[in-house]
Every structure is written in structure tokens, then in C-alpha cells.
Design a protein around this motif. Structure first.
Motif, PDB file in Angstrom:
ATOM      1  N   ASP A 149       8.696  22.372   7.782  1.00 24.17           N
ATOM      2  CA  ASP A 149       9.219  22.243   6.508  1.00 24.17           C
ATOM      3  C   ASP A 149      10.465  22.700   6.126  1.00 24.17           C
ATOM      4  OD1 ASP A 149       9.029  22.720   3.501  1.00 24.17           O
ATOM      5  OD2 ASP A 149       7.066  22.615   3.790  1.00 24.17           O
ATOM      6  N   ASN A 150      11.388  21.803   5.438  1.00 20.75           N
ATOM      7  CA  ASN A 150      12.864  22.345   5.309  1.00 20.75           C
ATOM      8  C   ASN A 150      13.006  23.274   3.980  1.00 20.75           C
ATOM      9  OD1 ASN A 150      12.601  20.845   2.821  1.00 20.75           O
ATOM     10  ND2 ASN A 150      14.124  19.400   3.317  1.00 20.75           N
ATOM     11  N   SER A 151      11.818  23.476   3.611  1.00 17.98           N
ATOM     12  CA  SER A 151      11.933  24.486   2.264  1.00 17.98           C
ATOM     13  C   SER A 151      11.875  25.809   2.721  1.00 17.98           C
ATOM     14  CB  SER A 151      10.940  23.873   1.148  1.00 17.98           C
ATOM     15  OG  SER A 151       9.656  24.210   1.480  1.00 17.98           O
ATOM     16  N   ASN A 152      10.840  26.095   3.781  1.00 17.24           N
ATOM     17  CA  ASN A 152      10.442  27.422   4.141  1.00 17.24           C
ATOM     18  C   ASN A 152      11.136  27.872   5.360  1.00 17.24           C
ATOM     19  OD1 ASN A 152       9.050  26.190   5.788  1.00 17.24           O
ATOM     20  ND2 ASN A 152       7.089  26.583   4.455  1.00 17.24           N
ATOM     21  N   GLY A 153      12.069  27.333   6.169  1.00 19.62           N
ATOM     22  CA  GLY A 153      12.659  27.725   7.330  1.00 19.62           C
ATOM     23  C   GLY A 153      11.830  27.492   8.643  1.00 19.62           C
ATOM     24  N   ARG A 154      10.825  26.623   8.371  1.00 14.22           N
ATOM     25  CA  ARG A 154      10.077  26.096   9.620  1.00 14.22           C
ATOM     26  C   ARG A 154      10.638  25.005  10.151  1.00 14.22           C
ATOM     27  NH1 ARG A 154       4.044  26.898   6.888  1.00 14.22           N
ATOM     28  NH2 ARG A 154       4.059  29.249   6.616  1.00 14.22           N
ATOM     29  N   GLU A 155      11.365  25.042  11.410  1.00 15.24           N
ATOM     30  CA  GLU A 155      11.934  24.027  11.722  1.00 15.24           C
ATOM     31  C   GLU A 155      11.029  23.068  12.749  1.00 15.24           C
ATOM     32  OE1 GLU A 155      14.289  24.840  15.612  1.00 15.24           O
ATOM     33  OE2 GLU A 155      14.491  26.809  14.481  1.00 15.24           O
ATOM     34  N   ALA A 156      11.555  21.819  12.929  1.00 18.01           N
ATOM     35  CA  ALA A 156      10.741  20.930  13.408  1.00 18.01           C
ATOM     36  C   ALA A 156      10.775  21.121  15.111  1.00 18.01           C
ATOM     37  CB  ALA A 156      11.010  19.490  13.125  1.00 18.01           C
ATOM     38  N   TRP A 157       9.798  21.323  15.644  1.00 13.00           N
ATOM     39  CA  TRP A 157       9.708  21.429  17.291  1.00 13.00           C
ATOM     40  C   TRP A 157       9.500  20.171  17.691  1.00 13.00           C
ATOM     41  CZ3 TRP A 157       6.385  20.903  21.060  1.00 13.00           C
ATOM     42  CH2 TRP A 157       6.667  21.178  22.202  1.00 13.00           C
ATOM     43  N   GLY A 158       8.419  19.590  17.178  1.00 13.29           N
ATOM     44  CA  GLY A 158       7.956  18.251  17.766  1.00 13.29           C
ATOM     45  C   GLY A 158       6.910  17.560  16.692  1.00 13.29           C
ATOM     46  N   TYR A 159       5.998  16.834  17.102  1.00 11.44           N
ATOM     47  CA  TYR A 159       5.107  16.075  16.126  1.00 11.44           C
ATOM     48  C   TYR A 159       3.900  15.811  16.959  1.00 11.44           C
ATOM     49  CZ  TYR A 159       6.766  12.594  19.528  1.00 11.44           C
ATOM     50  OH  TYR A 159       6.717  11.660  20.469  1.00 11.44           O
ATOM     51  N   LEU A 160       2.706  15.559  16.348  1.00 10.75           N
ATOM     52  CA  LEU A 160       1.409  15.207  16.548  1.00 10.75           C
ATOM     53  C   LEU A 160       1.229  13.763  16.544  1.00 10.75           C
ATOM     54  CD1 LEU A 160      -1.006  17.977  14.748  1.00 10.75           C
ATOM     55  CD2 LEU A 160       0.413  18.231  17.108  1.00 10.75           C
ATOM     56  N   LYS A 161       0.504  13.344  17.749  1.00  9.17           N
ATOM     57  CA  LYS A 161       0.207  11.957  17.562  1.00  9.17           C
ATOM     58  C   LYS A 161      -1.149  11.722  16.917  1.00  9.17           C
ATOM     59  CE  LYS A 161       2.743  10.429  21.531  1.00  9.17           C
ATOM     60  NZ  LYS A 161       2.715   9.841  23.070  1.00  9.17           N
ATOM     61  N   GLU A 162      -1.967  12.822  17.167  1.00 13.84           N
ATOM     62  CA  GLU A 162      -3.418  12.751  16.664  1.00 13.84           C
ATOM     63  C   GLU A 162      -3.556  13.938  15.506  1.00 13.84           C
ATOM     64  OE1 GLU A 162      -5.992  12.806  19.693  1.00 13.84           O
ATOM     65  OE2 GLU A 162      -5.431  10.895  20.672  1.00 13.84           O
ATOM     66  N   GLY A 163      -4.378  13.632  14.408  1.00 14.90           N
ATOM     67  CA  GLY A 163      -4.684  14.796  13.587  1.00 14.90           C
ATOM     68  C   GLY A 163      -5.291  15.900  14.113  1.00 14.90           C
ATOM     69  N   VAL A 164      -5.243  17.038  13.547  1.00 12.99           N
ATOM     70  CA  VAL A 164      -6.051  18.199  13.890  1.00 12.99           C
ATOM     71  C   VAL A 164      -6.710  19.099  12.789  1.00 12.99           C
ATOM     72  CG1 VAL A 164      -3.965  19.640  14.270  1.00 12.99           C
ATOM     73  CG2 VAL A 164      -6.112  20.121  15.736  1.00 12.99           C
ATOM     74  N   SER A 165      -7.952  19.653  13.070  1.00 13.46           N
ATOM     75  CA  SER A 165      -8.249  20.770  11.993  1.00 13.46           C
ATOM     76  C   SER A 165      -7.668  22.049  12.151  1.00 13.46           C
ATOM     77  CB  SER A 165      -9.869  20.737  12.123  1.00 13.46           C
ATOM     78  OG  SER A 165     -10.434  19.402  11.714  1.00 13.46           O
TER      79      SER A 165
END
Length: 172
Positions: A83-99
Motif C-alpha cells: 500500500d503506497n499510503s502506509n509505507g508497505r512497499e510491494a515485494w511481489g504479488y499473488l497468483k491465487e487468492g488466500v484467506s
């Protein structure tokens, strides 16, 4: 349907199916075949070769195609929405959703991120909020963006995929 070949077994010709996954040493010397996706399964590749990914527990529910941030919680690696609004930089992404509290596999940037919608082919994208992307970089001259992250994510190669790059974010 598995690919098959003819082999000599105990002096007789026999049709044998190629394997698409490996159980390890027990499969030594066997012929391999591509899976239904036309690719080799990672279990068939040498150690250190394969998807550049990390398995960790999700600290919140995360949908497929969302950018994620890695963080440590009481000594355990976890995933959460970038999230760019709270300092959580992107490291990667998910191909499948998760709970929340479930194991997930996050794929590093510098690969093609699927599961997007409405992208403009050739358009540039930056980290947005809640694991999303935005099509314009946050304006560094706008005081309302003070403290936000400006992290370039990559270029859309289709309406549903981004060729990502790994770029360190800049705090505005």
C-alpha cells in the motif's frame, strides 16, 4: 493424456508414460513431459531453479493479482497487502487468492503479474492502495502525497498483465 514412449523392460517392449511431476530420487532416469499448461513442473527442476517465490502466512485475506508486502510478525515471515499510503512497499504479488492466516505463495517482481483488469497496453503502473496499481505516479509536489510511497511497478503487456520490475520505492 500423458505422453508415452516405448521402452525395453525385462527384454520386452513396453509402453511407458512420461512423468509430469517428480517424487525425487525414486524418479531418477525417467522420461519427463510437459504438464497440461505446456510447462515443466517445478519438482522436475534442479534445486535453486524455478519460480522466484516465497511461501508465507497471509495476515489478511488477499485476492489474486494483488501486490503484497513481506513483514515479520513475532519472528515469522508474513504477507499483507502492499500500500503506497502506509509505507508497505510491494515485494511481489499473488497468483491465487488466500484467506487470512492461510499459507500463500508470493511471486517476486521482475516477472509477469497476471490477474489484472482494464490495463492500457504499454501503459506504466505504480503501486496504489490495498495491493492495487495506479496509472499515474503520485505527484511529489502535492503536499497531500507527503509520506506516501512512489513505487514504479511496470508496464502493461495486455489488459490483464503487467511486466513488473523491482524498483525501490521513494517516500514522498
Amino acid at each position: 493424456m500423458a505422453q508415452k514412449f516405448i521402452g525395453l523392460v525385462a527384454g520386452k517392449f513396453k509402453q511407458i508414460a512420461a512423468i509430469v511431476t517428480s517424487a525425487g530420487a525414486a524418479d531418477a532416469g525417467k522420461i519427463i513431459a510437459a504438464g497440461t499448461d505446456g510447462k515443466l513442473h517445478t519438482s522436475l527442476l534442479p534445486t535453486g531453479i524455478g519460480a522466484n517465490s516465497v511461501s508465507a502466512t497471509a495476515s489478511e485475506a488477499i485476492a489474486a493479482g494483488k501486490l503484497v508486502n513481506l513483514w515479520v510478525d513475532a519472528g515469522a515471515m508474513k504477507l499483507r497487502l502492499a500500500d503506497n499510503s502506509n509505507g508497505r512497499e510491494a515485494w511481489g504479488y499473488l497468483k491465487e487468492g488466500v484467506s487470512a492466516d492461510a499459507a500463500a505463495t508470493a511471486y517476486r517482481l521482475n516477472t509477469v503479474m497476471p490477474n489484472q483488469t482494464g490495463l492500457t497496453v504499454g501503459g506504466d503502473y505504480w503501486l496504489g492502495t490495498a495491493g492495487g496499481v495506479i496509472s499515474a505516479a503520485p505527484d511529489a509536489t502535492d503536499d497531500a502525497n507527503s509520506g506516501k510511497l512512489n513505487q514504479y511497478i511496470g508496464k502493461a503487456t495486455s489488459a490483464t498483465e503487467i511486466a513488473t520490475v523491482e524498483v525501490a520505492p521513494v517516500e514522498l
